[in-house]
Enzyme design. Structure first.
Site, PDB file in Angstrom:
ATOM      1  N   ASN A  39       0.806  -1.219   0.000  1.00 21.39           N
ATOM      2  CA  ASN A  39       0.000   0.000   0.000  1.00 21.39           C
ATOM      3  C   ASN A  39       0.839   1.269   0.000  1.00 21.39           C
ATOM      4  OD1 ASN A  39      -2.264  -1.512  -0.159  1.00 21.39           O
ATOM      5  ND2 ASN A  39      -2.821  -1.352   2.020  1.00 21.39           N
ATOM      6  N   ASP A 134     -10.677  -4.904  -3.608  1.00 19.32           N
ATOM      7  CA  ASP A 134     -11.285  -5.849  -2.683  1.00 19.32           C
ATOM      8  C   ASP A 134     -12.763  -5.565  -2.469  1.00 19.32           C
ATOM      9  OD1 ASP A 134      -8.996  -7.231  -2.216  1.00 19.32           O
ATOM     10  OD2 ASP A 134      -8.375  -5.905  -0.595  1.00 19.32           O
TER      11      ASP A 134
HETATM   12  N1  EPU Z   1     -14.225   6.547   2.434  1.00 16.00           N
HETATM   13  C1  EPU Z   1     -15.289   7.308   2.042  1.00 16.00           C
HETATM   14  N2  EPU Z   1     -15.062   8.343   1.197  1.00 16.00           N
HETATM   15  C2  EPU Z   1     -13.842   8.642   0.711  1.00 16.00           C
HETATM   16  C3  EPU Z   1     -12.749   7.855   1.109  1.00 16.00           C
HETATM   17  C4  EPU Z   1     -12.979   6.806   1.982  1.00 16.00           C
HETATM   18  O1  EPU Z   1     -16.407   7.066   2.444  1.00 16.00           O
HETATM   19  O2  EPU Z   1     -13.710   9.623  -0.051  1.00 16.00           O
HETATM   20  C5  EPU Z   1     -14.465   5.437   3.373  1.00 16.00           C
HETATM   21  C6  EPU Z   1     -14.276   4.097   2.694  1.00 16.00           C
HETATM   22  O3  EPU Z   1     -15.461   3.697   2.044  1.00 16.00           O
HETATM   23  C7  EPU Z   1     -13.892   3.202   3.856  1.00 16.00           C
HETATM   24  C8  EPU Z   1     -13.117   4.128   4.776  1.00 16.00           C
HETATM   25  O4  EPU Z   1     -13.495   5.442   4.401  1.00 16.00           O
HETATM   26  O5  EPU Z   1     -15.021   2.769   4.524  1.00 16.00           O
HETATM   27  C9  EPU Z   1     -11.616   3.947   4.712  1.00 16.00           C
HETATM   28  O6  EPU Z   1     -11.142   4.360   3.457  1.00 16.00           O
HETATM   29  P1  EPU Z   1      -9.649   4.843   3.237  1.00 16.00           P
HETATM   30  O7  EPU Z   1      -9.680   5.886   2.171  1.00 16.00           O
HETATM   31  O8  EPU Z   1      -8.999   5.187   4.527  1.00 16.00           O
HETATM   32  O9  EPU Z   1      -8.979   3.534   2.695  1.00 16.00           O
HETATM   33  P2  EPU Z   1      -8.437   3.201   1.246  1.00 16.00           P
HETATM   34  O10 EPU Z   1      -7.488   4.246   0.791  1.00 16.00           O
HETATM   35  O11 EPU Z   1      -9.575   2.842   0.363  1.00 16.00           O
HETATM   36  C10 EPU Z   1      -6.389   1.910   2.198  1.00 16.00           C
HETATM   37  C11 EPU Z   1      -5.761   0.550   1.959  1.00 16.00           C
HETATM   38  C12 EPU Z   1      -6.615  -0.527   2.588  1.00 16.00           C
HETATM   39  C13 EPU Z   1      -6.758  -0.245   4.067  1.00 16.00           C
HETATM   40  C14 EPU Z   1      -7.346   1.175   4.275  1.00 16.00           C
HETATM   41  C15 EPU Z   1      -7.439   1.565   5.730  1.00 16.00           C
HETATM   42  C16 EPU Z   1      -4.681   0.839  -0.176  1.00 16.00           C
HETATM   43  C17 EPU Z   1      -4.624   0.487  -1.615  1.00 16.00           C
HETATM   44  N3  EPU Z   1      -5.671   0.322   0.527  1.00 16.00           N
HETATM   45  O12 EPU Z   1      -7.655   1.869   1.542  1.00 16.00           O
HETATM   46  O13 EPU Z   1      -5.897  -1.742   2.415  1.00 16.00           O
HETATM   47  O14 EPU Z   1      -7.623  -1.183   4.629  1.00 16.00           O
HETATM   48  O15 EPU Z   1      -6.502   2.136   3.595  1.00 16.00           O
HETATM   49  O16 EPU Z   1      -6.216   1.459   6.344  1.00 16.00           O
HETATM   50  O17 EPU Z   1      -3.826   1.556   0.321  1.00 16.00           O
HETATM   51  C18 EPU Z   1      -5.592  -4.058   2.152  1.00 16.00           C
HETATM   52  O18 EPU Z   1      -4.392  -3.825   1.946  1.00 16.00           O
HETATM   53  O19 EPU Z   1      -6.036  -5.218   2.368  1.00 16.00           O
HETATM   54  C19 EPU Z   1      -6.523  -2.938   2.155  1.00 16.00           C
HETATM   55  C20 EPU Z   1      -7.822  -3.078   1.967  1.00 16.00           C
END
Ligand code: EPU
Length: 441
Positions: A39, A134
Protein backbone atom coordinates in the site's frame (compact mmCIF):
# COMPACT_ATOMS: atom_id res chain seq x y z
CA UNK A 1 -9.61 -19.48 -13.54
CA UNK A 2 -8.14 -21.24 -16.57
CA UNK A 3 -9.72 -22.69 -19.67
CA UNK A 4 -9.05 -26.41 -20.06
CA UNK A 5 -8.67 -28.00 -23.52
CA UNK A 6 -10.03 -31.49 -24.13
CA UNK A 7 -7.60 -33.92 -25.80
CA UNK A 8 -9.73 -33.85 -28.96
CA UNK A 9 -9.13 -30.09 -29.14
CA UNK A 10 -12.64 -29.27 -28.00
CA UNK A 11 -12.74 -26.24 -25.68
CA UNK A 12 -14.07 -26.98 -22.24
CA UNK A 13 -14.81 -24.16 -19.84
CA UNK A 14 -13.82 -25.63 -16.56
CA UNK A 15 -12.84 -23.99 -13.30
CA UNK A 16 -9.22 -24.95 -12.92
CA UNK A 17 -8.02 -22.91 -9.94
CA UNK A 18 -5.04 -22.66 -7.61
CA UNK A 19 -5.75 -23.42 -3.96
CA UNK A 20 -3.68 -23.70 -0.80
CA UNK A 21 -3.95 -27.00 0.96
CA UNK A 22 -2.99 -27.07 4.63
CA UNK A 23 -2.58 -30.56 6.02
CA UNK A 24 -3.33 -30.14 9.67
CA UNK A 25 -2.02 -28.16 12.57
CA UNK A 26 1.61 -27.09 12.91
CA UNK A 27 3.84 -25.05 15.19
CA UNK A 28 5.65 -22.42 13.09
CA UNK A 29 9.30 -21.86 13.93
CA UNK A 30 11.98 -19.99 12.00
CA UNK A 31 12.75 -16.74 10.23
CA UNK A 32 10.87 -14.78 7.57
CA UNK A 33 11.69 -11.57 5.80
CA UNK A 34 9.23 -8.80 4.97
CA UNK A 35 9.41 -6.71 1.80
CA UNK A 36 8.16 -3.20 1.08
CA UNK A 37 4.54 -2.33 1.77
CA UNK A 38 2.11 -2.96 -1.08
CA UNK A 39 0.00 0.00 0.00
CA UNK A 40 3.04 2.25 -0.12
CA UNK A 41 4.82 0.99 -3.26
CA UNK A 42 1.73 1.36 -5.43
CA UNK A 43 1.28 4.97 -4.33
CA UNK A 44 5.00 5.76 -4.68
CA UNK A 45 4.73 4.62 -8.30
CA UNK A 46 1.96 7.20 -8.75
CA UNK A 47 4.06 9.84 -6.96
CA UNK A 48 6.76 9.31 -9.63
CA UNK A 49 4.30 10.73 -12.20
CA UNK A 50 4.74 14.14 -10.60
CA UNK A 51 8.26 14.64 -11.98
CA UNK A 52 9.53 14.41 -15.55
CA UNK A 53 12.52 12.05 -15.74
CA UNK A 54 13.58 8.77 -14.17
CA UNK A 55 12.60 7.81 -10.63
CA UNK A 56 13.76 4.57 -9.03
CA UNK A 57 11.87 2.84 -6.22
CA UNK A 58 13.36 -0.04 -4.22
CA UNK A 59 11.66 -2.74 -2.09
CA UNK A 60 8.68 -2.92 -4.42
CA UNK A 61 7.05 -6.32 -3.75
CA UNK A 62 6.66 -8.77 -6.61
CA UNK A 63 2.86 -8.93 -6.60
CA UNK A 64 0.19 -8.69 -9.28
CA UNK A 65 -0.92 -5.20 -8.21
CA UNK A 66 2.57 -3.84 -8.99
CA UNK A 67 2.28 -5.36 -12.48
CA UNK A 68 -1.13 -3.70 -12.91
CA UNK A 69 0.12 -0.33 -11.71
CA UNK A 70 3.18 -0.59 -13.98
CA UNK A 71 0.89 -1.24 -16.95
CA UNK A 72 -1.30 1.70 -15.95
CA UNK A 73 1.74 3.99 -15.91
CA UNK A 74 2.87 2.65 -19.32
CA UNK A 75 -0.51 3.48 -20.80
CA UNK A 76 -0.10 7.02 -19.45
CA UNK A 77 3.11 7.26 -21.51
CA UNK A 78 5.80 6.17 -19.02
CA UNK A 79 8.53 3.59 -19.59
CA UNK A 80 8.49 1.20 -16.65
CA UNK A 81 11.03 -1.49 -15.90
CA UNK A 82 10.51 -3.79 -12.89
CA UNK A 83 13.14 -6.27 -11.74
CA UNK A 84 11.48 -8.84 -9.44
CA UNK A 85 14.85 -10.19 -8.24
CA UNK A 86 16.06 -6.86 -6.90
CA UNK A 87 12.49 -5.61 -6.23
CA UNK A 88 13.43 -2.36 -7.95
CA UNK A 89 11.24 -0.41 -10.34
CA UNK A 90 12.52 2.27 -12.68
CA UNK A 91 9.91 4.69 -13.99
CA UNK A 92 10.74 7.09 -16.79
CA UNK A 93 8.11 9.82 -16.98
CA UNK A 94 7.92 11.89 -20.19
CA UNK A 95 7.28 15.65 -20.21
CA UNK A 96 3.77 15.07 -21.57
CA UNK A 97 1.61 12.31 -20.07
CA UNK A 98 -1.87 11.06 -20.90
CA UNK A 99 -4.68 11.88 -18.50
CA UNK A 100 -6.95 8.85 -18.95
CA UNK A 101 -6.65 5.79 -16.70
CA UNK A 102 -8.47 2.91 -18.41
CA UNK A 103 -11.36 1.02 -16.93
CA UNK A 104 -9.90 -2.44 -17.58
CA UNK A 105 -6.88 -1.76 -15.35
CA UNK A 106 -8.39 0.53 -12.74
CA UNK A 107 -11.34 -1.76 -12.01
CA UNK A 108 -8.89 -4.50 -11.02
CA UNK A 109 -7.26 -2.53 -8.26
CA UNK A 110 -8.45 0.10 -5.81
CA UNK A 111 -4.94 1.61 -5.54
CA UNK A 112 -5.21 2.89 -9.13
CA UNK A 113 -7.13 5.85 -7.74
CA UNK A 114 -3.67 7.03 -6.59
CA UNK A 115 -3.02 8.36 -10.11
CA UNK A 116 -5.92 10.83 -9.75
CA UNK A 117 -3.99 13.52 -7.84
CA UNK A 118 -0.81 13.34 -9.96
CA UNK A 119 -2.77 13.41 -13.25
CA UNK A 120 -4.70 16.56 -12.30
CA UNK A 121 -1.49 18.14 -11.01
CA UNK A 122 0.52 17.30 -14.14
CA UNK A 123 -2.03 17.62 -16.94
CA UNK A 124 -4.81 19.76 -15.47
CA UNK A 125 -7.25 16.91 -16.13
CA UNK A 126 -7.93 13.30 -15.21
CA UNK A 127 -10.33 10.66 -16.47
CA UNK A 128 -10.03 7.82 -14.00
CA UNK A 129 -12.35 4.84 -14.13
CA UNK A 130 -14.13 4.20 -10.85
CA UNK A 131 -11.85 1.73 -9.08
CA UNK A 132 -12.41 -1.88 -8.14
CA UNK A 133 -10.31 -3.90 -5.73
CA UNK A 134 -11.28 -5.85 -2.68
CA UNK A 135 -14.91 -6.51 -2.07
CA UNK A 136 -14.93 -5.14 1.47
CA UNK A 137 -17.53 -2.42 1.61
CA UNK A 138 -18.70 0.74 -0.13
CA UNK A 139 -15.30 2.49 -0.39
CA UNK A 140 -16.55 5.88 -1.55
CA UNK A 141 -14.57 8.70 -3.13
CA UNK A 142 -16.57 11.64 -1.80
CA UNK A 143 -13.66 13.09 0.20
CA UNK A 144 -11.27 12.87 -2.77
CA UNK A 145 -13.85 14.72 -4.88
CA UNK A 146 -14.81 17.36 -2.30
CA UNK A 147 -11.13 18.17 -1.67
CA UNK A 148 -10.30 18.56 -5.37
CA UNK A 149 -13.38 20.76 -5.82
CA UNK A 150 -12.21 22.99 -2.97
CA UNK A 151 -8.92 23.31 -4.85
CA UNK A 152 -10.85 24.65 -7.85
CA UNK A 153 -11.36 21.48 -9.89
CA UNK A 154 -14.59 20.58 -11.64
CA UNK A 155 -15.49 16.95 -11.03
CA UNK A 156 -18.17 14.94 -12.82
CA UNK A 157 -18.89 11.27 -13.28
CA UNK A 158 -19.39 10.08 -16.87
CA UNK A 159 -19.81 6.55 -18.19
CA UNK A 160 -18.08 4.93 -15.21
CA UNK A 161 -15.27 7.50 -15.17
CA UNK A 162 -14.47 10.24 -12.72
CA UNK A 163 -13.75 13.26 -14.95
CA UNK A 164 -11.73 16.06 -13.36
CA UNK A 165 -10.73 19.41 -14.83
CA UNK A 166 -8.49 21.91 -13.06
CA UNK A 167 -8.99 25.62 -13.83
CA UNK A 168 -6.75 27.08 -16.60
CA UNK A 169 -4.44 28.66 -14.00
CA UNK A 170 -4.12 25.31 -12.15
CA UNK A 171 -5.36 24.06 -8.77
CA UNK A 172 -5.17 26.50 -5.88
CA UNK A 173 -4.36 25.95 -2.23
CA UNK A 174 -7.18 25.76 0.30
CA UNK A 175 -8.07 24.40 3.75
CA UNK A 176 -9.60 20.92 3.52
CA UNK A 177 -11.22 19.22 6.51
CA UNK A 178 -11.58 15.50 5.94
CA UNK A 179 -14.71 14.02 7.55
CA UNK A 180 -12.61 10.99 8.36
CA UNK A 181 -8.82 10.42 8.09
CA UNK A 182 -9.11 8.55 4.78
CA UNK A 183 -5.85 7.09 3.51
CA UNK A 184 -6.83 7.43 -0.15
CA UNK A 185 -8.26 10.96 0.12
CA UNK A 186 -5.19 12.19 2.04
CA UNK A 187 -2.96 10.77 -0.70
CA UNK A 188 -4.99 12.28 -3.56
CA UNK A 189 -5.05 15.73 -1.98
CA UNK A 190 -1.39 15.61 -0.98
CA UNK A 191 -0.32 14.72 -4.51
CA UNK A 192 -2.62 17.37 -5.99
CA UNK A 193 -1.38 20.02 -3.53
CA UNK A 194 2.39 19.70 -3.93
CA UNK A 195 2.42 21.70 -7.17
CA UNK A 196 -0.80 23.73 -6.64
CA UNK A 197 -0.72 27.53 -6.37
CA UNK A 198 -0.34 28.58 -2.75
CA UNK A 199 -0.88 26.74 0.51
CA UNK A 200 -3.09 23.70 1.10
CA UNK A 201 -3.89 22.53 4.61
CA UNK A 202 -5.22 18.99 4.98
CA UNK A 203 -6.94 18.78 8.34
CA UNK A 204 -7.77 15.39 9.91
CA UNK A 205 -5.31 13.78 7.49
CA UNK A 206 -4.45 10.07 7.69
CA UNK A 207 -1.17 9.35 9.53
CA UNK A 208 -0.37 5.81 8.36
CA UNK A 209 3.34 4.97 7.89
CA UNK A 210 2.54 4.61 4.17
CA UNK A 211 1.41 8.27 4.08
CA UNK A 212 4.65 9.26 5.80
CA UNK A 213 6.54 7.25 3.17
CA UNK A 214 4.80 9.16 0.37
CA UNK A 215 5.60 12.46 2.11
CA UNK A 216 9.25 11.45 2.40
CA UNK A 217 9.50 10.69 -1.31
CA UNK A 218 7.74 13.98 -2.13
CA UNK A 219 10.10 15.92 0.17
CA UNK A 220 13.11 14.41 -1.64
CA UNK A 221 11.52 15.47 -4.93
CA UNK A 222 11.46 19.07 -3.70
CA UNK A 223 7.96 19.35 -2.21
CA UNK A 224 7.31 21.64 0.76
CA UNK A 225 5.25 19.69 3.33
CA UNK A 226 5.00 20.41 7.04
CA UNK A 227 3.43 18.23 9.72
CA UNK A 228 4.50 14.91 8.20
CA UNK A 229 3.19 12.08 10.39
CA UNK A 230 0.55 14.30 12.02
CA UNK A 231 -3.12 14.85 11.21
CA UNK A 232 -2.44 18.42 10.01
CA UNK A 233 -0.49 18.51 6.76
CA UNK A 234 0.50 21.93 5.42
CA UNK A 235 1.64 21.92 1.81
CA UNK A 236 3.16 24.95 0.09
CA UNK A 237 2.93 24.43 -3.66
CA UNK A 238 6.19 24.44 -5.63
CA UNK A 239 6.50 24.99 -9.38
CA UNK A 240 8.01 21.60 -10.22
CA UNK A 241 9.45 18.43 -8.70
CA UNK A 242 12.52 16.36 -9.61
CA UNK A 243 12.79 12.58 -10.04
CA UNK A 244 14.42 10.69 -7.15
CA UNK A 245 15.45 7.32 -5.75
CA UNK A 246 13.45 6.00 -2.81
CA UNK A 247 13.04 2.80 -0.77
CA UNK A 248 9.54 1.64 0.24
CA UNK A 249 8.76 1.34 3.95
CA UNK A 250 8.48 -2.27 5.22
CA UNK A 251 5.02 -3.84 5.14
CA UNK A 252 3.65 -3.60 8.70
CA UNK A 253 0.57 -5.66 7.86
CA UNK A 254 2.58 -8.56 6.44
CA UNK A 255 5.00 -8.36 9.39
CA UNK A 256 2.13 -8.41 11.88
CA UNK A 257 0.47 -11.31 10.02
CA UNK A 258 3.63 -13.35 10.71
CA UNK A 259 3.54 -12.25 14.33
CA UNK A 260 -0.06 -13.49 14.61
CA UNK A 261 0.97 -16.76 12.94
CA UNK A 262 3.62 -17.26 15.63
CA UNK A 263 1.12 -16.69 18.44
CA UNK A 264 -1.72 -18.76 16.96
CA UNK A 265 0.49 -21.75 16.34
CA UNK A 266 2.27 -21.36 19.72
CA UNK A 267 5.44 -20.94 17.69
CA UNK A 268 8.57 -18.82 17.48
CA UNK A 269 9.12 -16.57 14.45
CA UNK A 270 11.82 -14.00 13.79
CA UNK A 271 10.51 -11.38 11.38
CA UNK A 272 13.29 -9.54 9.59
CA UNK A 273 12.76 -5.96 8.33
CA UNK A 274 9.73 -5.58 10.66
CA UNK A 275 9.36 -2.04 12.02
CA UNK A 276 7.86 -2.52 15.52
CA UNK A 277 7.19 1.21 15.87
CA UNK A 278 4.66 0.89 13.02
CA UNK A 279 2.79 -1.97 14.68
CA UNK A 280 2.79 -0.90 18.31
CA UNK A 281 -0.87 -1.66 19.04
CA UNK A 282 -0.99 -5.08 17.29
CA UNK A 283 2.20 -6.10 19.14
CA UNK A 284 0.73 -4.82 22.39
CA UNK A 285 -2.31 -7.04 21.77
CA UNK A 286 -0.10 -10.05 21.09
CA UNK A 287 1.76 -9.38 24.31
CA UNK A 288 -1.58 -9.22 26.13
CA UNK A 289 -2.40 -12.58 24.51
CA UNK A 290 0.66 -14.00 26.27
CA UNK A 291 3.37 -13.68 23.62
CA UNK A 292 6.88 -12.40 24.10
CA UNK A 293 7.91 -9.79 21.55
CA UNK A 294 11.61 -8.97 21.43
CA UNK A 295 13.68 -6.65 19.27
CA UNK A 296 16.40 -8.42 17.31
CA UNK A 297 18.90 -7.12 14.81
CA UNK A 298 16.81 -5.65 11.94
CA UNK A 299 13.51 -7.06 13.13
CA UNK A 300 11.52 -8.69 15.89
CA UNK A 301 11.09 -12.15 17.40
CA UNK A 302 7.64 -13.27 18.53
CA UNK A 303 7.23 -16.44 20.58
CA UNK A 304 4.82 -18.15 22.95
CA UNK A 305 4.64 -21.65 24.38
CA UNK A 306 1.06 -21.80 25.58
CA UNK A 307 -2.42 -21.30 24.19
CA UNK A 308 -2.96 -17.52 23.67
CA UNK A 309 -5.49 -15.54 25.70
CA UNK A 310 -8.36 -13.86 23.81
CA UNK A 311 -7.90 -10.12 23.12
CA UNK A 312 -10.52 -7.48 22.21
CA UNK A 313 -9.90 -5.41 19.07
CA UNK A 314 -11.37 -2.12 17.82
CA UNK A 315 -10.26 -1.10 14.32
CA UNK A 316 -9.50 2.58 13.79
CA UNK A 317 -7.30 4.73 11.53
CA UNK A 318 -3.59 4.69 12.44
CA UNK A 319 -2.27 4.70 15.13
CA UNK A 320 -5.42 2.76 16.02
CA UNK A 321 -5.69 -0.94 15.35
CA UNK A 322 -5.51 -1.65 11.58
CA UNK A 323 -8.56 -3.06 9.83
CA UNK A 324 -6.11 -4.98 7.64
CA UNK A 325 -5.28 -7.18 10.67
CA UNK A 326 -8.85 -7.73 11.80
CA UNK A 327 -9.40 -11.12 10.09
CA UNK A 328 -6.07 -12.44 11.35
CA UNK A 329 -6.97 -11.44 14.92
CA UNK A 330 -10.42 -13.03 14.62
CA UNK A 331 -8.62 -16.21 13.54
CA UNK A 332 -6.28 -15.88 16.52
CA UNK A 333 -9.17 -15.40 18.94
CA UNK A 334 -10.98 -18.41 17.51
CA UNK A 335 -8.32 -20.64 19.11
CA UNK A 336 -7.59 -18.50 22.17
CA UNK A 337 -8.51 -19.12 25.78
CA UNK A 338 -11.68 -17.10 26.53
CA UNK A 339 -13.86 -14.77 24.43
CA UNK A 340 -13.15 -11.53 22.59
CA UNK A 341 -15.18 -8.69 21.11
CA UNK A 342 -14.02 -7.39 17.72
CA UNK A 343 -15.34 -4.04 16.50
CA UNK A 344 -14.85 -3.15 12.82
CA UNK A 345 -15.17 0.57 12.13
CA UNK A 346 -13.79 0.87 8.59
CA UNK A 347 -15.07 -1.77 6.21
CA UNK A 348 -18.49 -3.20 7.05
CA UNK A 349 -18.16 -6.16 4.66
CA UNK A 350 -14.99 -7.47 6.24
CA UNK A 351 -17.05 -9.73 8.50
CA UNK A 352 -17.97 -11.81 5.43
CA UNK A 353 -14.82 -13.69 6.32
CA UNK A 354 -16.49 -14.94 9.51
CA UNK A 355 -18.84 -17.14 7.52
CA UNK A 356 -15.84 -18.92 5.99
CA UNK A 357 -14.04 -19.19 9.31
CA UNK A 358 -17.15 -20.80 10.78
CA UNK A 359 -16.76 -23.66 8.28
CA UNK A 360 -13.60 -24.50 10.21
CA UNK A 361 -15.65 -24.74 13.38
CA UNK A 362 -14.83 -21.27 14.73
CA UNK A 363 -17.46 -19.89 17.08
CA UNK A 364 -18.10 -16.32 15.96
CA UNK A 365 -21.33 -14.34 16.17
CA UNK A 366 -21.64 -11.00 14.40
CA UNK A 367 -24.05 -8.18 15.12
CA UNK A 368 -23.60 -5.07 12.96
CA UNK A 369 -19.99 -4.06 13.23
CA UNK A 370 -19.28 -6.24 16.27
CA UNK A 371 -18.16 -9.86 16.33
CA UNK A 372 -18.04 -12.02 19.44
CA UNK A 373 -15.45 -14.79 19.18
CA UNK A 374 -15.42 -17.73 21.59
CA UNK A 375 -12.09 -19.51 21.51
CA UNK A 376 -11.74 -23.28 21.29
CA UNK A 377 -8.56 -25.36 21.42
CA UNK A 378 -8.55 -26.56 17.82
CA UNK A 379 -10.46 -25.87 14.59
CA UNK A 380 -11.52 -28.52 12.11
CA UNK A 381 -10.21 -28.50 8.50
CA UNK A 382 -12.63 -27.81 5.60
CA UNK A 383 -12.74 -26.11 2.17
CA UNK A 384 -13.03 -22.31 2.52
CA UNK A 385 -13.01 -19.30 0.18
CA UNK A 386 -10.88 -16.16 0.56
CA UNK A 387 -12.85 -13.05 -0.35
CA UNK A 388 -10.05 -10.49 0.04
CA UNK A 389 -6.32 -10.39 0.83
CA UNK A 390 -6.56 -10.24 4.59
CA UNK A 391 -9.46 -12.70 4.85
CA UNK A 392 -7.28 -15.07 2.82
CA UNK A 393 -4.35 -14.66 5.21
CA UNK A 394 -6.69 -15.20 8.18
CA UNK A 395 -8.06 -18.42 6.68
CA UNK A 396 -4.61 -19.84 5.97
CA UNK A 397 -3.59 -19.12 9.57
CA UNK A 398 -6.80 -20.77 10.76
CA UNK A 399 -5.96 -23.84 8.66
CA UNK A 400 -2.70 -24.07 10.61
CA UNK A 401 -4.61 -24.57 13.85
CA UNK A 402 -7.15 -26.98 12.40
CA UNK A 403 -7.16 -30.72 12.66
CA UNK A 404 -7.30 -32.37 9.20
CA UNK A 405 -6.98 -30.76 5.77
CA UNK A 406 -8.10 -27.23 4.89
CA UNK A 407 -8.33 -26.05 1.28
CA UNK A 408 -8.30 -22.29 0.79
CA UNK A 409 -9.83 -21.16 -2.51
CA UNK A 410 -9.58 -17.64 -3.95
CA UNK A 411 -5.84 -17.46 -3.26
CA UNK A 412 -5.34 -14.95 -6.06
CA UNK A 413 -6.40 -12.48 -3.35
CA UNK A 414 -3.59 -13.64 -1.05
CA UNK A 415 -1.10 -13.39 -3.91
CA UNK A 416 -2.03 -9.70 -4.21
CA UNK A 417 -0.64 -8.92 -0.77
CA UNK A 418 1.81 -11.59 0.38
CA UNK A 419 4.98 -12.30 -1.62
CA UNK A 420 5.91 -15.98 -1.64
CA UNK A 421 3.43 -16.74 1.15
CA UNK A 422 3.56 -20.52 0.83
CA UNK A 423 7.36 -20.65 0.44
CA UNK A 424 7.76 -18.71 3.67
CA UNK A 425 5.15 -20.86 5.43
CA UNK A 426 6.88 -24.05 4.29
CA UNK A 427 10.22 -22.68 5.53
CA UNK A 428 8.58 -22.21 8.94
CA UNK A 429 7.47 -25.85 8.96
CA UNK A 430 3.87 -25.45 7.79
CA UNK A 431 2.36 -28.39 5.90
CA UNK A 432 1.17 -26.13 3.06
CA UNK A 433 1.11 -26.70 -0.68
CA UNK A 434 -0.25 -24.82 -3.69
CA UNK A 435 -2.37 -27.17 -5.75
CA UNK A 436 -4.24 -26.86 -9.02
CA UNK A 437 -7.72 -28.33 -8.82
CA UNK A 438 -10.86 -28.44 -10.92
CA UNK A 439 -13.38 -26.46 -8.91
CA UNK A 440 -16.31 -28.34 -10.49
CA UNK A 441 -15.12 -31.60 -9.01
N1 EPU B 1 -14.22 6.55 2.43
C1 EPU B 1 -15.29 7.31 2.04
N2 EPU B 1 -15.06 8.34 1.20
C2 EPU B 1 -13.84 8.64 0.71
C3 EPU B 1 -12.75 7.86 1.11
C4 EPU B 1 -12.98 6.81 1.98
O1 EPU B 1 -16.41 7.07 2.44
O2 EPU B 1 -13.71 9.62 -0.05
C5 EPU B 1 -14.46 5.44 3.37
C6 EPU B 1 -14.28 4.10 2.69
O3 EPU B 1 -15.46 3.70 2.04
C7 EPU B 1 -13.89 3.20 3.86
C8 EPU B 1 -13.12 4.13 4.78
O4 EPU B 1 -13.49 5.44 4.40
O5 EPU B 1 -15.02 2.77 4.52
C9 EPU B 1 -11.62 3.95 4.71
O6 EPU B 1 -11.14 4.36 3.46
P1 EPU B 1 -9.65 4.84 3.24
O7 EPU B 1 -9.68 5.89 2.17
O8 EPU B 1 -9.00 5.19 4.53
O9 EPU B 1 -8.98 3.53 2.69
P2 EPU B 1 -8.44 3.20 1.25
O10 EPU B 1 -7.49 4.25 0.79
O11 EPU B 1 -9.57 2.84 0.36
C10 EPU B 1 -6.39 1.91 2.20
C11 EPU B 1 -5.76 0.55 1.96
C12 EPU B 1 -6.62 -0.53 2.59
C13 EPU B 1 -6.76 -0.24 4.07
C14 EPU B 1 -7.35 1.18 4.28
C15 EPU B 1 -7.44 1.56 5.73
C16 EPU B 1 -4.68 0.84 -0.18
C17 EPU B 1 -4.62 0.49 -1.62
N3 EPU B 1 -5.67 0.32 0.53
O12 EPU B 1 -7.65 1.87 1.54
O13 EPU B 1 -5.90 -1.74 2.42
O14 EPU B 1 -7.62 -1.18 4.63
O15 EPU B 1 -6.50 2.14 3.59
O16 EPU B 1 -6.22 1.46 6.34
O17 EPU B 1 -3.83 1.56 0.32
C18 EPU B 1 -5.59 -4.06 2.15
O18 EPU B 1 -4.39 -3.83 1.95
O19 EPU B 1 -6.04 -5.22 2.37
C19 EPU B 1 -6.52 -2.94 2.16
C20 EPU B 1 -7.82 -3.08 1.97
Amino acid sequence: MRIGILPAGQALFSFIVDVFRIDGAARLVGTVSVSGAKNSSLKLMAVALLATGTSTIHSVPNILDVTIMAELLRRLGCTVDYNPDTETIVIDVPAEIEHRADYDLVRRMRASIAVLGPLVARTGAADVALPGGDNIGSRGLDMHIAGLERMGAEVTSEHGYLVVHAPAEGLHGTHVYLDFPSVGATETLLMAAVTANGQTVIDNAAREPEIVDICEMLLKMGADIQGVGTSLLTVNGVSSLSPVEHTTVADRIVAATWAVAAVMTQGDITILNARPEHMALPLEKLTAAGATVESVDNGIRVHINRRPTAVDIVTLPYPGFPTDLQPQFIALNSVAEGSAMITENLFEARFRFVQELSRLGAEVRTDGHHALVRGKPLLSGAPVEATDIRAGAGLVLAGLVAEGATTVHGIEHIDRGYVGFEEQLIALGAPVSRNVINDLD
